[in-house]
Design a protein around this motif. Structure first.
Motif, PDB file in Angstrom:
ATOM      1  N   GLY A   1      57.562 -74.337  22.836  1.00 10.81           N
ATOM      2  CA  GLY A   1      58.188 -74.883  24.022  1.00 10.81           C
ATOM      3  C   GLY A   1      58.672 -73.844  25.004  1.00 10.81           C
ATOM      4  N   ALA A   2      58.271 -72.591  24.802  1.00 11.57           N
ATOM      5  CA  ALA A   2      58.668 -71.485  25.691  1.00 11.57           C
ATOM      6  C   ALA A   2      60.176 -71.454  25.892  1.00 11.57           C
ATOM      7  N   GLY A   3      60.923 -71.662  24.821  1.00 10.57           N
ATOM      8  CA  GLY A   3      62.367 -71.605  24.952  1.00 10.57           C
ATOM      9  C   GLY A   3      63.087 -71.644  23.621  1.00 10.57           C
ATOM     10  N   PHE A   4      64.370 -71.263  23.662  1.00  7.34           N
ATOM     11  CA  PHE A   4      65.230 -71.302  22.486  1.00  7.34           C
ATOM     12  C   PHE A   4      66.665 -71.158  22.984  1.00  7.34           C
ATOM     13  N   THR A   5      67.613 -71.137  22.084  1.00  2.47           N
ATOM     14  CA  THR A   5      69.009 -70.945  22.462  1.00  2.47           C
ATOM     15  C   THR A   5      69.601 -69.774  21.696  1.00  2.47           C
ATOM     16  N   ILE A  39      52.063 -72.916  16.059  1.00  6.44           N
ATOM     17  CA  ILE A  39      53.502 -72.852  15.824  1.00  6.44           C
ATOM     18  C   ILE A  39      53.782 -73.138  14.350  1.00  6.44           C
ATOM     19  N   PRO A  40      54.569 -72.286  13.664  1.00  9.56           N
ATOM     20  CA  PRO A  40      54.867 -72.527  12.249  1.00  9.56           C
ATOM     21  C   PRO A  40      55.533 -73.878  12.019  1.00  9.56           C
ATOM     22  N   PRO A  76      63.107 -67.521  16.740  1.00  5.93           N
ATOM     23  CA  PRO A  76      64.340 -67.894  17.471  1.00  5.93           C
ATOM     24  C   PRO A  76      64.691 -69.381  17.360  1.00  5.93           C
ATOM     25  N   ASN A  77      63.702 -70.222  17.059  1.00  8.45           N
ATOM     26  CA  ASN A  77      63.962 -71.654  16.871  1.00  8.45           C
ATOM     27  C   ASN A  77      64.054 -72.045  15.402  1.00  8.45           C
ATOM     28  N   ARG A  78      64.015 -71.056  14.511  1.00  7.58           N
ATOM     29  CA  ARG A  78      63.999 -71.323  13.076  1.00  7.58           C
ATOM     30  C   ARG A  78      65.081 -70.495  12.372  1.00  7.58           C
ATOM     31  N   PRO A  79      66.291 -71.037  12.256  1.00  4.61           N
ATOM     32  CA  PRO A  79      67.363 -70.267  11.610  1.00  4.61           C
ATOM     33  C   PRO A  79      67.077 -69.944  10.154  1.00  4.61           C
ATOM     34  N   THR A  85      65.699 -63.291  10.782  1.00  5.18           N
ATOM     35  CA  THR A  85      66.181 -63.307  12.157  1.00  5.18           C
ATOM     36  C   THR A  85      65.506 -62.248  13.033  1.00  5.18           C
ATOM     37  N   THR A  86      65.319 -62.615  14.290  1.00  4.26           N
ATOM     38  CA  THR A  86      64.855 -61.664  15.310  1.00  4.26           C
ATOM     39  C   THR A  86      65.931 -61.455  16.366  1.00  4.26           C
ATOM     40  N   LEU A  87      67.166 -61.862  16.056  1.00  7.53           N
ATOM     41  CA  LEU A  87      68.276 -61.732  16.995  1.00  7.53           C
ATOM     42  C   LEU A  87      68.777 -60.292  17.024  1.00  7.53           C
ATOM     43  N   LEU A  88      68.913 -59.762  18.220  1.00 10.64           N
ATOM     44  CA  LEU A  88      69.462 -58.418  18.428  1.00 10.64           C
ATOM     45  C   LEU A  88      70.653 -58.535  19.358  1.00 10.64           C
ATOM     46  N   ARG A  89      71.781 -57.971  18.955  1.00  9.71           N
ATOM     47  CA  ARG A  89      73.008 -58.041  19.752  1.00  9.71           C
ATOM     48  C   ARG A  89      73.406 -56.664  20.272  1.00  9.71           C
ATOM     49  N   PRO A  90      74.207 -56.641  21.347  1.00  8.62           N
ATOM     50  CA  PRO A  90      74.728 -55.351  21.829  1.00  8.62           C
ATOM     51  C   PRO A  90      75.479 -54.640  20.703  1.00  8.62           C
TER      52      PRO A  90
END
Length: 354
Positions: free
Chosen positions: A87-91, A214-215, A325-328, A332-337
């Protein structure tokens, strides 16, 4: 991906440009790189009789890479997100992130036309054995939040091996998934189909996907499927198979490893019986996407002057899973400051006896 706390030859003449960086060792291995896309354009390694050949698909000159490579990404660094995002998006933290759909409703390799493989990277350092490319990707590039500082280092190490180290920092929480899109043909670029070359993938499970790639969230066993590559098998057995989950375009599938996240291990092997050349792939990544070049259109020539056709090369893309990013429940591929993204992949070349 490893996230840590932040602590503050004949072919060579065809590429005789100031753009080309050449790495070489004392045992006959040569690697050529260009800043455009932080791309590996050629790798020369010897066969069992000591004769070298370029074993990567690509183009003869940096200019051709700049004009033509966006459709195939031969040898380029892929980002911001390797693979597909549904869906070309995530949160992130409840805030929506909208990307540019470029694969039906989904985003492929981050979405849009401008991706990491179409950017001019800076050369941070270079020597006869290593080169580092860097890129400052602005906040909002492809729709991703955060100003991203990325570095890719290519380094020749012992054993005729090329080590690729990725590193990145962000100014805002973001998603990141990097890989390299080299297409290998161990018989040599221009030698034709890879069907007789053998692949081994050291994984018990593959990543099930829907019709759009999409998985689904399922990781079925490879047992009884053409994706059972725990022992080496000729690529043609599955490329020409229509047994599910195979289709008419050969391999374009991912496997999930059982190894601990971030541990560097051998995950795949490729060999060519005719030349004796072998390739072992080591990575810290949790998955590999294998793509056997089923969409190469046969319109372009490689450095050898021969046309590159469907199934003339295979990409072994070490990375995190598509749509993470849509699959908790996915790694994870989340990168934070304040964190540092680090990932390592090694391509180790050798030869087998007759």
């Amino acid at each position: 991906m490893i996230v840590l706390a932040l602590t503050l030859a004949p072919v060579a003449s065809a590429q005789s440009s100031n753009d080309v960086i050449e790495l070489h060792n004392d045992t006959g291995m040569v690697v050529r790189l260009i800043p455009f896309g932080a791309t590996v354009t050629q790798i020369e390694v010897p066969d069992r009789d000591g004769y070298p050949a370029n074993i990567l698909l690509g183009f003869a000159t940096p200019a051709e890479f700049r004009v033509k490579n966006s459709k195939v990404s031969f040898g380029a660094t892929i980002g911001r997100y390797a693979g597909r995002i549904a869906g070309a998006g995530f949160t992130i933290d409840g805030k929506p992130v909208r990307l540019m759909a470029d694969d039906g409703p989904n985003a492929l390799h981050g979405g849009g036309k401008a991706k990491f493989d179409t950017q001019e990277w800076s050369v941070r350092s270079r020597s006869s054995r290593a080169a580092t490319f860097s890129l400052n990707s602005p906040d909002g590039f492809q729709g991703f939040p955060g100003r991203l500082q990325v570095a890719v280092t290519y380094r020749l190490i012992s054993g005729n091996a090329l080590q690729i180290d990725y590193e990145a920092r962000t100014s805002k929480p973001t998603a990141l998934n990097l890989t390299n899109h080299a297409y290998f043909n161990l018989a040599g670029e221009g030698s034709g189909s890879i069907r007789v070359q053998r692949l081994q993938v050291l994984a018990r499970r593959y990543v099930a996907t829907d019709a759009s790639g999409i998985p689904t969230g399922a990781f079925p066993s490879v047992v009884g499927t053409p994706l059972d590559l725990r022992q080496p098998r000729a690529l043609g057995h599955a490329i020409d198979s229509r047994v599910p989950p195979m289709g008419e375009h050969g391999y374009n599938h991912a496997w999930l490893f059982d190894k601990p996240l971030g541990r560097l291990e051998t995950v795949a092997r490729l060999d060519d019986i005719g030349s004796g050349r072998t390739l072992s792939v080591e990575t810290t990544e949790p998955s590999i996407q294998v793509y056997s070049g089923g969409y190469i259109d046969g319109l372009d020539k490689g450095p050898s002057g021969r046309v590159m056709r469907t199934f003339d090369g295979i990409a072994l893309e070490t990375q995190h899973l598509s749509d993470s990013p849509n699959r908790p429940d996915f790694p994870t591929t989340l990168l934070r400051p304040g964190q540092v993204f680090r990932s390592t992949t090694i391509w180790r070349f050798g030869v087998s006896s007759r």
